[in-house]
Scaffold this motif. Structure first.
Motif, PDB file in Angstrom:
ATOM      1  N   LEU A  45       0.827  -1.205   0.000  1.00 29.53           N
ATOM      2  CA  LEU A  45       0.000   0.000   0.000  1.00 29.53           C
ATOM      3  C   LEU A  45       0.862   1.257   0.000  1.00 29.53           C
ATOM      4  N   ILE A  46       1.973   1.227   0.744  1.00 26.66           N
ATOM      5  CA  ILE A  46       2.912   2.356   0.754  1.00 26.66           C
ATOM      6  C   ILE A  46       3.463   2.595  -0.652  1.00 26.66           C
ATOM      7  N   THR A  47       3.865   1.515  -1.312  1.00 26.69           N
ATOM      8  CA  THR A  47       4.416   1.613  -2.679  1.00 26.69           C
ATOM      9  C   THR A  47       3.365   2.110  -3.662  1.00 26.69           C
ATOM     10  N   LEU A  48       2.149   1.562  -3.539  1.00 28.76           N
ATOM     11  CA  LEU A  48       1.063   1.928  -4.456  1.00 28.76           C
ATOM     12  C   LEU A  48       0.732   3.416  -4.350  1.00 28.76           C
ATOM     13  N   ILE A  49       0.620   3.917  -3.142  1.00 32.53           N
ATOM     14  CA  ILE A  49       0.306   5.337  -2.934  1.00 32.53           C
ATOM     15  C   ILE A  49       1.463   6.208  -3.405  1.00 32.53           C
ATOM     16  N   GLY A  50       2.682   5.755  -3.145  1.00 30.44           N
ATOM     17  CA  GLY A  50       3.849   6.540  -3.549  1.00 30.44           C
ATOM     18  C   GLY A  50       4.013   6.645  -5.048  1.00 30.44           C
ATOM     19  N   LEU A  51       3.635   5.600  -5.787  1.00 30.80           N
ATOM     20  CA  LEU A  51       3.863   5.564  -7.240  1.00 30.80           C
ATOM     21  C   LEU A  51       2.719   6.157  -8.054  1.00 30.80           C
ATOM     22  N   SER A  67      -0.039   3.020   7.177  1.00 29.90           N
ATOM     23  CA  SER A  67       0.626   1.782   6.763  1.00 29.90           C
ATOM     24  C   SER A  67       2.056   1.720   7.298  1.00 29.90           C
ATOM     25  N   ILE A  68       2.752   2.861   7.315  1.00 29.04           N
ATOM     26  CA  ILE A  68       4.109   2.903   7.890  1.00 29.04           C
ATOM     27  C   ILE A  68       4.054   2.537   9.374  1.00 29.04           C
ATOM     28  N   ILE A  69       3.084   3.099  10.091  1.00 32.04           N
ATOM     29  CA  ILE A  69       2.945   2.836  11.527  1.00 32.04           C
ATOM     30  C   ILE A  69       2.610   1.365  11.766  1.00 32.04           C
ATOM     31  N   ASP A  70       1.649   0.818  11.001  1.00 28.08           N
ATOM     32  CA  ASP A  70       1.259  -0.587  11.178  1.00 28.08           C
ATOM     33  C   ASP A  70       2.426  -1.532  10.918  1.00 28.08           C
ATOM     34  N   PHE A  71       3.151  -1.275   9.840  1.00 26.45           N
ATOM     35  CA  PHE A  71       4.320  -2.106   9.526  1.00 26.45           C
ATOM     36  C   PHE A  71       5.359  -2.012  10.634  1.00 26.45           C
ATOM     37  N   SER A  72       5.587  -0.797  11.127  1.00 25.64           N
ATOM     38  CA  SER A  72       6.642  -0.576  12.116  1.00 25.64           C
ATOM     39  C   SER A  72       6.323  -1.223  13.451  1.00 25.64           C
ATOM     40  N   ASN A 286      -5.731  -3.840   8.170  1.00 25.75           N
ATOM     41  CA  ASN A 286      -5.867  -2.472   7.670  1.00 25.75           C
ATOM     42  C   ASN A 286      -5.655  -2.344   6.159  1.00 25.75           C
ATOM     43  N   PRO A 287      -4.531  -2.834   5.595  1.00 25.68           N
ATOM     44  CA  PRO A 287      -4.359  -2.693   4.144  1.00 25.68           C
ATOM     45  C   PRO A 287      -5.394  -3.478   3.353  1.00 25.68           C
ATOM     46  N   LEU A 288      -5.844  -4.628   3.899  1.00 21.57           N
ATOM     47  CA  LEU A 288      -6.871  -5.414   3.208  1.00 21.57           C
ATOM     48  C   LEU A 288      -8.197  -4.659   3.172  1.00 21.57           C
ATOM     49  N   ILE A 289      -8.561  -4.066   4.320  1.00 22.01           N
ATOM     50  CA  ILE A 289      -9.823  -3.313   4.408  1.00 22.01           C
ATOM     51  C   ILE A 289      -9.800  -2.127   3.454  1.00 22.01           C
ATOM     52  N   TYR A 290      -8.705  -1.361   3.477  1.00 25.69           N
ATOM     53  CA  TYR A 290      -8.631  -0.176   2.629  1.00 25.69           C
ATOM     54  C   TYR A 290      -8.476  -0.525   1.153  1.00 25.69           C
ATOM     55  N   SER A 291      -7.937  -1.706   0.862  1.00 23.38           N
ATOM     56  CA  SER A 291      -7.778  -2.107  -0.538  1.00 23.38           C
ATOM     57  C   SER A 291      -9.085  -2.643  -1.105  1.00 23.38           C
ATOM     58  N   LEU A 292      -9.731  -3.537  -0.354  1.00 22.15           N
ATOM     59  CA  LEU A 292     -10.931  -4.207  -0.855  1.00 22.15           C
ATOM     60  C   LEU A 292     -12.148  -3.295  -0.869  1.00 22.15           C
ATOM     61  N   ARG A 293     -12.171  -2.277   0.001  1.00 16.57           N
ATOM     62  CA  ARG A 293     -13.332  -1.409   0.117  1.00 16.57           C
ATOM     63  C   ARG A 293     -13.099  -0.010  -0.454  1.00 16.57           C
ATOM     64  N   ASN A 294     -12.005   0.158  -1.197  1.00 10.83           N
ATOM     65  CA  ASN A 294     -11.675   1.473  -1.728  1.00 10.83           C
ATOM     66  C   ASN A 294     -11.495   1.398  -3.243  1.00 10.83           C
ATOM     67  N   LYS A 295     -12.357   2.083  -3.967  1.00 13.57           N
ATOM     68  CA  LYS A 295     -12.344   2.020  -5.429  1.00 13.57           C
ATOM     69  C   LYS A 295     -11.051   2.580  -6.009  1.00 13.57           C
ATOM     70  N   ASP A 296     -10.581   3.716  -5.482  1.00 12.08           N
ATOM     71  CA  ASP A 296      -9.355   4.336  -6.006  1.00 12.08           C
ATOM     72  C   ASP A 296      -8.150   3.418  -5.862  1.00 12.08           C
ATOM     73  N   VAL A 297      -8.050   2.752  -4.712  1.00 13.83           N
ATOM     74  CA  VAL A 297      -6.931   1.848  -4.474  1.00 13.83           C
ATOM     75  C   VAL A 297      -7.001   0.648  -5.414  1.00 13.83           C
ATOM     76  N   LYS A 298      -8.214   0.098  -5.603  1.00 15.93           N
ATOM     77  CA  LYS A 298      -8.361  -1.061  -6.488  1.00 15.93           C
ATOM     78  C   LYS A 298      -8.029  -0.695  -7.933  1.00 15.93           C
ATOM     79  N   VAL A 299      -8.470   0.484  -8.387  1.00 12.88           N
ATOM     80  CA  VAL A 299      -8.166   0.934  -9.752  1.00 12.88           C
ATOM     81  C   VAL A 299      -6.661   1.134  -9.926  1.00 12.88           C
ATOM     82  N   SER A 300      -6.031   1.773  -8.947  1.00 13.50           N
ATOM     83  CA  SER A 300      -4.582   2.005  -9.009  1.00 13.50           C
ATOM     84  C   SER A 300      -3.812   0.695  -9.014  1.00 13.50           C
ATOM     85  N   LEU A 301      -4.286  -0.270  -8.222  1.00 14.93           N
ATOM     86  CA  LEU A 301      -3.624  -1.577  -8.171  1.00 14.93           C
ATOM     87  C   LEU A 301      -3.725  -2.285  -9.521  1.00 14.93           C
TER      88      LEU A 301
END
Length: 311
Positions: A45-51, A67-72, A286-301
Protein backbone atom coordinates in the motif's frame (compact mmCIF):
# COMPACT_ATOMS: atom_id res chain seq x y z
CA UNK A 1 18.04 -4.24 54.71
CA UNK A 2 15.30 -3.24 52.29
CA UNK A 3 17.79 -3.28 49.48
CA UNK A 4 18.22 -7.04 49.96
CA UNK A 5 14.67 -7.59 48.78
CA UNK A 6 15.50 -6.22 45.33
CA UNK A 7 17.48 -7.79 42.52
CA UNK A 8 19.21 -5.92 39.74
CA UNK A 9 17.37 -7.31 36.69
CA UNK A 10 19.49 -7.43 33.54
CA UNK A 11 17.13 -9.52 31.44
CA UNK A 12 13.52 -10.69 31.29
CA UNK A 13 11.93 -13.94 30.19
CA UNK A 14 8.80 -13.51 28.06
CA UNK A 15 6.21 -16.14 29.03
CA UNK A 16 4.67 -16.03 25.56
CA UNK A 17 1.08 -16.52 24.49
CA UNK A 18 0.73 -20.06 25.85
CA UNK A 19 2.80 -22.66 27.70
CA UNK A 20 1.18 -25.65 25.96
CA UNK A 21 3.84 -27.39 23.78
CA UNK A 22 1.31 -28.77 21.32
CA UNK A 23 0.16 -25.27 20.35
CA UNK A 24 3.60 -23.72 19.78
CA UNK A 25 4.18 -24.73 16.14
CA UNK A 26 0.57 -24.14 14.98
CA UNK A 27 0.68 -20.68 16.58
CA UNK A 28 4.11 -20.02 15.06
CA UNK A 29 2.73 -20.82 11.59
CA UNK A 30 -0.40 -18.73 12.18
CA UNK A 31 1.43 -15.61 13.37
CA UNK A 32 4.15 -15.98 10.76
CA UNK A 33 1.36 -15.91 8.17
CA UNK A 34 -0.13 -12.84 9.86
CA UNK A 35 3.23 -11.10 9.81
CA UNK A 36 3.94 -11.91 6.15
CA UNK A 37 0.50 -10.54 5.18
CA UNK A 38 1.13 -7.45 7.34
CA UNK A 39 4.49 -6.74 5.71
CA UNK A 40 3.32 -7.43 2.13
CA UNK A 41 0.02 -5.57 2.58
CA UNK A 42 1.39 -2.45 4.22
CA UNK A 43 4.55 -2.15 2.11
CA UNK A 44 2.41 -2.78 -0.97
CA UNK A 45 0.00 0.00 0.00
CA UNK A 46 2.91 2.36 0.75
CA UNK A 47 4.42 1.61 -2.68
CA UNK A 48 1.06 1.93 -4.46
CA UNK A 49 0.31 5.34 -2.93
CA UNK A 50 3.85 6.54 -3.55
CA UNK A 51 3.86 5.56 -7.24
CA UNK A 52 0.39 6.85 -8.20
CA UNK A 53 0.23 10.63 -8.34
CA UNK A 54 -3.58 10.76 -8.31
CA UNK A 55 -3.46 9.24 -4.81
CA UNK A 56 -1.35 12.14 -3.54
CA UNK A 57 -4.26 13.73 -1.68
CA UNK A 58 -4.80 14.16 2.09
CA UNK A 59 -6.84 10.96 2.54
CA UNK A 60 -4.08 8.79 1.08
CA UNK A 61 -1.35 10.86 2.72
CA UNK A 62 -2.72 9.75 6.09
CA UNK A 63 -3.32 6.20 4.85
CA UNK A 64 0.33 6.12 3.68
CA UNK A 65 1.47 7.02 7.20
CA UNK A 66 -1.00 4.57 8.78
CA UNK A 67 0.63 1.78 6.76
CA UNK A 68 4.11 2.90 7.89
CA UNK A 69 2.95 2.84 11.53
CA UNK A 70 1.26 -0.59 11.18
CA UNK A 71 4.32 -2.11 9.53
CA UNK A 72 6.64 -0.58 12.12
CA UNK A 73 4.86 -1.61 15.28
CA UNK A 74 4.10 -5.07 13.97
CA UNK A 75 7.84 -5.43 13.27
CA UNK A 76 8.58 -4.17 16.78
CA UNK A 77 6.60 -7.01 18.38
CA UNK A 78 5.96 -9.98 16.10
CA UNK A 79 9.51 -11.27 15.39
CA UNK A 80 10.21 -11.59 19.13
CA UNK A 81 6.86 -13.33 19.64
CA UNK A 82 7.73 -15.82 16.87
CA UNK A 83 11.05 -16.57 18.58
CA UNK A 84 9.08 -17.47 21.71
CA UNK A 85 7.17 -20.18 19.86
CA UNK A 86 10.33 -22.02 18.75
CA UNK A 87 12.66 -21.50 21.74
CA UNK A 88 12.52 -23.05 25.20
CA UNK A 89 13.18 -19.72 26.91
CA UNK A 90 12.43 -16.41 25.18
CA UNK A 91 14.98 -14.09 26.83
CA UNK A 92 15.10 -10.33 26.21
CA UNK A 93 17.65 -8.00 27.77
CA UNK A 94 16.53 -5.15 30.03
CA UNK A 95 17.64 -2.61 27.39
CA UNK A 96 15.90 -4.61 24.66
CA UNK A 97 12.71 -4.80 26.70
CA UNK A 98 12.67 -1.07 27.37
CA UNK A 99 13.42 -0.33 23.70
CA UNK A 100 10.60 -2.59 22.53
CA UNK A 101 8.24 -1.00 25.06
CA UNK A 102 9.18 2.54 23.99
CA UNK A 103 8.56 1.93 20.29
CA UNK A 104 5.40 -0.06 21.00
CA UNK A 105 3.98 2.92 22.93
CA UNK A 106 5.15 5.37 20.26
CA UNK A 107 3.51 3.53 17.37
CA UNK A 108 0.27 2.70 19.22
CA UNK A 109 -0.22 6.33 20.27
CA UNK A 110 0.64 7.46 16.73
CA UNK A 111 -1.94 5.06 15.28
CA UNK A 112 -4.62 6.35 17.66
CA UNK A 113 -4.06 9.93 16.59
CA UNK A 114 -3.62 9.27 12.88
CA UNK A 115 -7.02 7.54 12.92
CA UNK A 116 -8.49 10.69 14.47
CA UNK A 117 -6.74 12.83 11.82
CA UNK A 118 -8.30 10.61 9.14
CA UNK A 119 -11.72 11.13 10.74
CA UNK A 120 -11.20 14.91 10.61
CA UNK A 121 -10.22 14.60 6.95
CA UNK A 122 -13.47 12.74 6.19
CA UNK A 123 -15.43 15.39 8.15
CA UNK A 124 -14.00 18.20 6.03
CA UNK A 125 -14.48 16.24 2.78
CA UNK A 126 -18.17 15.51 3.45
CA UNK A 127 -19.31 18.49 5.55
CA UNK A 128 -17.25 21.25 3.89
CA UNK A 129 -16.44 19.99 0.37
CA UNK A 130 -16.03 23.47 -1.15
CA UNK A 131 -13.39 24.35 1.45
CA UNK A 132 -11.65 20.98 1.40
CA UNK A 133 -8.64 22.01 -0.69
CA UNK A 134 -7.99 25.05 1.48
CA UNK A 135 -8.75 23.42 4.84
CA UNK A 136 -6.70 20.28 4.14
CA UNK A 137 -3.78 22.05 2.48
CA UNK A 138 -0.33 20.38 2.47
CA UNK A 139 0.74 22.65 5.33
CA UNK A 140 -2.27 21.64 7.45
CA UNK A 141 -1.70 17.95 6.68
CA UNK A 142 1.93 18.26 7.71
CA UNK A 143 0.97 19.99 10.97
CA UNK A 144 -1.56 17.26 11.72
CA UNK A 145 1.09 14.62 11.04
CA UNK A 146 3.55 16.38 13.34
CA UNK A 147 0.83 16.37 16.01
CA UNK A 148 0.28 12.64 15.44
CA UNK A 149 3.95 11.76 15.93
CA UNK A 150 4.27 14.32 18.72
CA UNK A 151 1.56 12.49 20.66
CA UNK A 152 3.39 9.26 19.89
CA UNK A 153 6.50 10.67 21.57
CA UNK A 154 4.39 11.91 24.51
CA UNK A 155 2.83 8.47 25.06
CA UNK A 156 6.17 6.68 24.87
CA UNK A 157 7.97 9.12 27.18
CA UNK A 158 5.09 9.18 29.70
CA UNK A 159 4.96 5.38 29.98
CA UNK A 160 8.75 5.08 30.07
CA UNK A 161 8.93 7.70 32.82
CA UNK A 162 6.37 5.70 34.78
CA UNK A 163 8.38 2.48 34.58
CA UNK A 164 12.01 3.64 34.67
CA UNK A 165 11.95 4.48 38.39
CA UNK A 166 10.48 1.24 39.70
CA UNK A 167 12.50 -1.65 41.10
CA UNK A 168 12.03 -5.18 39.81
CA UNK A 169 12.01 -8.17 42.14
CA UNK A 170 14.08 -11.29 41.60
CA UNK A 171 11.30 -12.80 39.47
CA UNK A 172 11.91 -11.70 35.87
CA UNK A 173 9.22 -13.74 34.11
CA UNK A 174 7.02 -11.32 32.14
CA UNK A 175 3.52 -12.78 31.83
CA UNK A 176 3.14 -11.69 28.20
CA UNK A 177 4.60 -12.19 24.72
CA UNK A 178 5.95 -8.62 24.74
CA UNK A 179 7.17 -5.98 27.15
CA UNK A 180 4.04 -4.08 28.16
CA UNK A 181 3.26 -1.78 31.04
CA UNK A 182 0.84 -3.92 33.08
CA UNK A 183 2.87 -7.18 33.17
CA UNK A 184 6.03 -5.17 33.94
CA UNK A 185 4.31 -3.39 36.84
CA UNK A 186 3.26 -6.83 38.09
CA UNK A 187 6.97 -7.67 38.56
CA UNK A 188 7.73 -4.47 40.43
CA UNK A 189 8.54 -4.45 44.13
CA UNK A 190 7.62 -0.81 44.66
CA UNK A 191 4.88 0.02 42.17
CA UNK A 192 1.87 1.69 43.72
CA UNK A 193 -1.64 2.89 43.02
CA UNK A 194 -0.02 6.04 41.61
CA UNK A 195 1.72 4.02 38.87
CA UNK A 196 -1.59 2.44 37.84
CA UNK A 197 -3.25 5.86 37.93
CA UNK A 198 -0.58 7.24 35.58
CA UNK A 199 -1.18 4.28 33.23
CA UNK A 200 -4.92 4.97 33.25
CA UNK A 201 -4.46 8.71 32.61
CA UNK A 202 -1.93 8.21 29.79
CA UNK A 203 -4.02 5.49 28.13
CA UNK A 204 -7.13 7.68 28.45
CA UNK A 205 -5.27 10.44 26.61
CA UNK A 206 -4.08 7.93 24.02
CA UNK A 207 -7.47 6.31 23.48
CA UNK A 208 -10.08 8.67 24.93
CA UNK A 209 -9.09 11.91 23.17
CA UNK A 210 -8.92 10.33 19.67
CA UNK A 211 -12.21 8.49 20.27
CA UNK A 212 -13.95 11.74 21.27
CA UNK A 213 -12.51 13.46 18.17
CA UNK A 214 -13.69 10.60 15.96
CA UNK A 215 -17.18 10.55 17.49
CA UNK A 216 -17.58 14.32 17.06
CA UNK A 217 -16.35 14.12 13.45
CA UNK A 218 -18.75 11.30 12.62
CA UNK A 219 -21.60 13.04 14.41
CA UNK A 220 -21.24 15.98 12.00
CA UNK A 221 -20.70 13.55 9.08
CA UNK A 222 -23.90 11.62 9.90
CA UNK A 223 -25.85 14.85 10.19
CA UNK A 224 -24.59 16.01 6.76
CA UNK A 225 -25.30 12.62 5.14
CA UNK A 226 -28.89 12.61 6.42
CA UNK A 227 -29.41 15.99 4.72
CA UNK A 228 -28.34 14.58 1.32
CA UNK A 229 -31.50 14.12 -0.72
CA UNK A 230 -30.37 11.44 -3.19
CA UNK A 231 -29.93 7.82 -2.14
CA UNK A 232 -26.89 7.52 -4.41
CA UNK A 233 -25.25 10.52 -2.75
CA UNK A 234 -25.86 9.11 0.73
CA UNK A 235 -24.51 5.72 -0.31
CA UNK A 236 -21.34 7.29 -1.76
CA UNK A 237 -20.77 9.34 1.40
CA UNK A 238 -21.21 6.28 3.63
CA UNK A 239 -18.85 4.22 1.45
CA UNK A 240 -16.03 6.76 1.85
CA UNK A 241 -16.21 6.32 5.63
CA UNK A 242 -16.95 2.60 5.98
CA UNK A 243 -13.34 1.39 5.80
CA UNK A 244 -12.23 3.90 8.43
CA UNK A 245 -15.12 3.00 10.76
CA UNK A 246 -14.19 -0.72 10.59
CA UNK A 247 -10.51 -0.01 11.35
CA UNK A 248 -11.40 2.36 14.22
CA UNK A 249 -13.77 -0.18 15.77
CA UNK A 250 -11.20 -3.00 15.66
CA UNK A 251 -8.29 -0.94 16.98
CA UNK A 252 -9.95 1.09 19.73
CA UNK A 253 -12.31 -1.72 20.75
CA UNK A 254 -9.49 -4.16 21.48
CA UNK A 255 -7.27 -1.45 23.03
CA UNK A 256 -9.96 -0.17 25.39
CA UNK A 257 -10.89 -3.75 26.36
CA UNK A 258 -7.27 -4.39 27.36
CA UNK A 259 -6.29 -1.19 29.19
CA UNK A 260 -9.41 0.57 30.45
CA UNK A 261 -10.66 -2.28 32.63
CA UNK A 262 -9.39 -3.08 36.14
CA UNK A 263 -7.05 -6.11 36.32
CA UNK A 264 -9.61 -7.88 38.55
CA UNK A 265 -12.12 -7.81 35.68
CA UNK A 266 -9.63 -8.67 32.93
CA UNK A 267 -6.75 -10.88 34.15
CA UNK A 268 -3.45 -10.59 32.28
CA UNK A 269 -3.83 -14.08 30.77
CA UNK A 270 -7.06 -12.95 29.06
CA UNK A 271 -5.48 -9.57 28.28
CA UNK A 272 -2.77 -11.31 26.26
CA UNK A 273 -5.43 -12.77 23.99
CA UNK A 274 -7.25 -9.45 23.54
CA UNK A 275 -3.97 -7.65 22.81
CA UNK A 276 -3.43 -9.93 19.79
CA UNK A 277 -6.14 -7.99 17.97
CA UNK A 278 -4.41 -4.61 18.02
CA UNK A 279 -0.83 -5.91 17.82
CA UNK A 280 -1.16 -8.59 15.12
CA UNK A 281 -4.64 -8.72 13.58
CA UNK A 282 -5.36 -5.00 13.04
CA UNK A 283 -2.03 -4.20 11.27
CA UNK A 284 -2.71 -7.15 8.96
CA UNK A 285 -6.33 -6.22 8.23
CA UNK A 286 -5.87 -2.47 7.67
CA UNK A 287 -4.36 -2.69 4.14
CA UNK A 288 -6.87 -5.41 3.21
CA UNK A 289 -9.82 -3.31 4.41
CA UNK A 290 -8.63 -0.18 2.63
CA UNK A 291 -7.78 -2.11 -0.54
CA UNK A 292 -10.93 -4.21 -0.85
CA UNK A 293 -13.33 -1.41 0.12
CA UNK A 294 -11.68 1.47 -1.73
CA UNK A 295 -12.34 2.02 -5.43
CA UNK A 296 -9.35 4.34 -6.01
CA UNK A 297 -6.93 1.85 -4.47
CA UNK A 298 -8.36 -1.06 -6.49
CA UNK A 299 -8.17 0.93 -9.75
CA UNK A 300 -4.58 2.00 -9.01
CA UNK A 301 -3.62 -1.58 -8.17
CA UNK A 302 -5.09 -2.86 -11.45
CA UNK A 303 -3.27 -0.17 -13.44
CA UNK A 304 0.02 -0.89 -11.69
CA UNK A 305 -0.33 -4.64 -12.30
CA UNK A 306 -1.25 -4.02 -15.94
CA UNK A 307 1.84 -1.84 -16.47
CA UNK A 308 3.97 -4.50 -14.81
CA UNK A 309 2.55 -7.33 -16.94
CA UNK A 310 2.73 -5.52 -20.29
CA UNK A 311 6.03 -3.68 -19.71
Amino acid sequence: MAADNFSSVTEFILAGLTDQPGLQMPLFSLFLGFYVLTVVGNLGLITLIGLNSHLHIPMYFFLFNLSIIDFSYSTTLTPKMLVGFVSKKNIISYAGCMTQFFFFCFFVFSESYILSAMAYDRYVAICKPLLYTVTMSPQVCLLLLLGVYGMGVFGAVAHMGNIMFINFCADNLVNHYMCDILPLLELSCNSSYLNLLVVFIVVTIGIGVPIVTIFISYGFILSSILHISSTKGRSKAFSTCSSHIIVVSLFFGSGAFMYLKPPSILPLDQGKVSSIFYTAVVPMLNPLIYSLRNKDVKVSLKKSLSRKIFS
